[in-house]
Design an enzyme around this catalytic site. Structure first.
Site, PDB file in Angstrom:
ATOM      1  N   HIS A  44       3.804  -2.319  -0.814  1.00 25.26           N
ATOM      2  CA  HIS A  44       5.131  -2.647  -0.268  1.00 25.26           C
ATOM      3  C   HIS A  44       5.105  -3.979   0.466  1.00 25.26           C
ATOM      4  O   HIS A  44       6.097  -4.692   0.496  1.00 25.26           O
ATOM      5  CB  HIS A  44       5.630  -1.523   0.629  1.00 25.26           C
ATOM      6  CG  HIS A  44       5.676  -0.208  -0.086  1.00 25.26           C
ATOM      7  ND1 HIS A  44       6.520   0.011  -1.156  1.00 25.26           N
ATOM      8  CD2 HIS A  44       4.947   0.922   0.072  1.00 25.26           C
ATOM      9  CE1 HIS A  44       6.322   1.236  -1.618  1.00 25.26           C
ATOM     10  NE2 HIS A  44       5.361   1.810  -0.896  1.00 25.26           N
ATOM     11  N   GLY A  67      29.513  -5.084   5.709  1.00 22.68           N
ATOM     12  CA  GLY A  67      29.732  -6.491   6.083  1.00 22.68           C
ATOM     13  C   GLY A  67      28.691  -6.964   7.081  1.00 22.68           C
ATOM     14  O   GLY A  67      28.113  -8.060   6.944  1.00 22.68           O
ATOM     15  N   ARG A 107       5.623  -6.678  -1.993  1.00 20.27           N
ATOM     16  CA  ARG A 107       7.024  -6.773  -2.424  1.00 20.27           C
ATOM     17  C   ARG A 107       7.882  -7.481  -1.378  1.00 20.27           C
ATOM     18  O   ARG A 107       8.736  -8.302  -1.724  1.00 20.27           O
ATOM     19  CB  ARG A 107       7.564  -5.378  -2.747  1.00 20.27           C
ATOM     20  CG  ARG A 107       6.899  -4.831  -4.004  1.00 20.27           C
ATOM     21  CD  ARG A 107       7.026  -3.351  -4.193  1.00 20.27           C
ATOM     22  NE  ARG A 107       6.224  -2.938  -5.353  1.00 20.27           N
ATOM     23  CZ  ARG A 107       5.906  -1.677  -5.619  1.00 20.27           C
ATOM     24  NH1 ARG A 107       6.296  -0.698  -4.825  1.00 20.27           N
ATOM     25  NH2 ARG A 107       5.184  -1.397  -6.685  1.00 20.27           N
ATOM     26  N   THR A 137      32.076  -0.018   7.744  1.00 22.67           N
ATOM     27  CA  THR A 137      31.303   0.551   6.635  1.00 22.67           C
ATOM     28  C   THR A 137      29.793   0.362   6.801  1.00 22.67           C
ATOM     29  O   THR A 137      29.021   1.006   6.088  1.00 22.67           O
ATOM     30  CB  THR A 137      31.678  -0.159   5.317  1.00 22.67           C
ATOM     31  OG1 THR A 137      31.412  -1.563   5.494  1.00 22.67           O
ATOM     32  CG2 THR A 137      33.141   0.048   4.953  1.00 22.67           C
ATOM     33  N   HIS A 145       9.069   1.649   3.077  1.00 22.95           N
ATOM     34  CA  HIS A 145       8.889   0.769   1.923  1.00 22.95           C
ATOM     35  C   HIS A 145       9.400  -0.658   2.130  1.00 22.95           C
ATOM     36  O   HIS A 145       8.886  -1.582   1.498  1.00 22.95           O
ATOM     37  CB  HIS A 145       9.590   1.369   0.692  1.00 22.95           C
ATOM     38  CG  HIS A 145       8.852   2.545   0.131  1.00 22.95           C
ATOM     39  ND1 HIS A 145       9.149   3.099  -1.092  1.00 22.95           N
ATOM     40  CD2 HIS A 145       7.813   3.275   0.639  1.00 22.95           C
ATOM     41  CE1 HIS A 145       8.322   4.130  -1.329  1.00 22.95           C
ATOM     42  NE2 HIS A 145       7.520   4.254  -0.284  1.00 22.95           N
ATOM     43  N   ASP A 150      31.159  -4.433  15.476  1.00 25.51           N
ATOM     44  CA  ASP A 150      32.526  -4.949  15.567  1.00 25.51           C
ATOM     45  C   ASP A 150      33.396  -3.786  16.034  1.00 25.51           C
ATOM     46  O   ASP A 150      32.876  -2.735  16.461  1.00 25.51           O
ATOM     47  CB  ASP A 150      32.986  -5.582  14.239  1.00 25.51           C
ATOM     48  CG  ASP A 150      33.292  -4.552  13.146  1.00 25.51           C
ATOM     49  OD1 ASP A 150      33.010  -3.350  13.354  1.00 25.51           O
ATOM     50  OD2 ASP A 150      33.805  -4.952  12.090  1.00 25.51           O
ATOM     51  N   CYS A 189      29.454  -1.486  11.824  1.00 20.24           N
ATOM     52  CA  CYS A 189      30.818  -1.967  11.606  1.00 20.24           C
ATOM     53  C   CYS A 189      31.554  -0.805  10.945  1.00 20.24           C
ATOM     54  O   CYS A 189      31.088   0.339  11.028  1.00 20.24           O
ATOM     55  CB  CYS A 189      30.867  -3.265  10.796  1.00 20.24           C
ATOM     56  SG  CYS A 189      30.340  -3.163   9.075  1.00 20.24           S
TER      57      CYS A 189
END
Ligand code: RB5
Length: 153
Positions: free
Chosen positions: A132, A69, A135, A66, A97, A7, A64
């Site tokens: 892994h 989002g 999981r 941070t 992992h 963004d 973005c």
């Protein structure tokens, strides 16, 4: 091919990553944004996530402000394991992992130097498999179960 998207908050960082990958001859598909104008990160996250989930692109990188989002949005697509990272250890471990297929970073959190190191680690570190795999199979099972639910509102 690596899918790229951002963004406005991650636009400049995405452009740096694009230049860096292209300079190494790594093919990229840029899903925008293509200007610093404001756009909604969910729209770009969806395009990049679909491209990775449908195996048009082998991995994706999303930016973005941070990284948060855009990672939340990408993770709504089945088969996507998007990891929001701001350190090299996490960028490497999420490949080893979690078999993460999209790396998300914040243009307002990390500098270009660190972001490019994380990009290298993310693109070159193999998944370890073994325990892994079990999981992440469980994550896929949750995804499937949730997809089956009829939600009454
Ligand atoms: C846009 O201002 C900002 O909210 C966005 O880039 C991102 O940081 C959201 O998680």
């Amino acid at each position: 091919m690596i899918a790229l998207g951002s963004d406005h908050g991650g636009y400049e960082l995405k452009e740096e990553i694009k230049k860096y990958l292209e300079a190494q001859g790594i093919a990229v598909k840029d899903f925008g944004s293509f200007t610093p104008e404001a756009v909604d990160y969910a729209d770009v996250a969806y395009e990049v996530a679909l491209s990775v989930a449908q195996e048009e692109c082998e991995k994706g990188i999303l930016c973005c402000g941070t990284g948060i989002g855009i990672s939340i949005a990408a993770n709504k697509v089945q088969g996507i394991r998007a990891a929001c990272c701001s350190d090299c250890f996490s960028a490497k471990m999420t490949r080893m992992h979690n078999d993460a297929n999209i790396l998300c970073m914040g243009g307002r959190v990390v500098g270009a130097g660190l972001a490019l190191m994380m990009t290298d680690l993310f693109l070159t570190t193999p998944f370890e498999g073994g325990r892994h795999q079990r999981r992440i199979d469980k994550i896929a099972k949750i995804e499937k179960e949730e997809g089956r639910k009829i939600i009454w509102r």
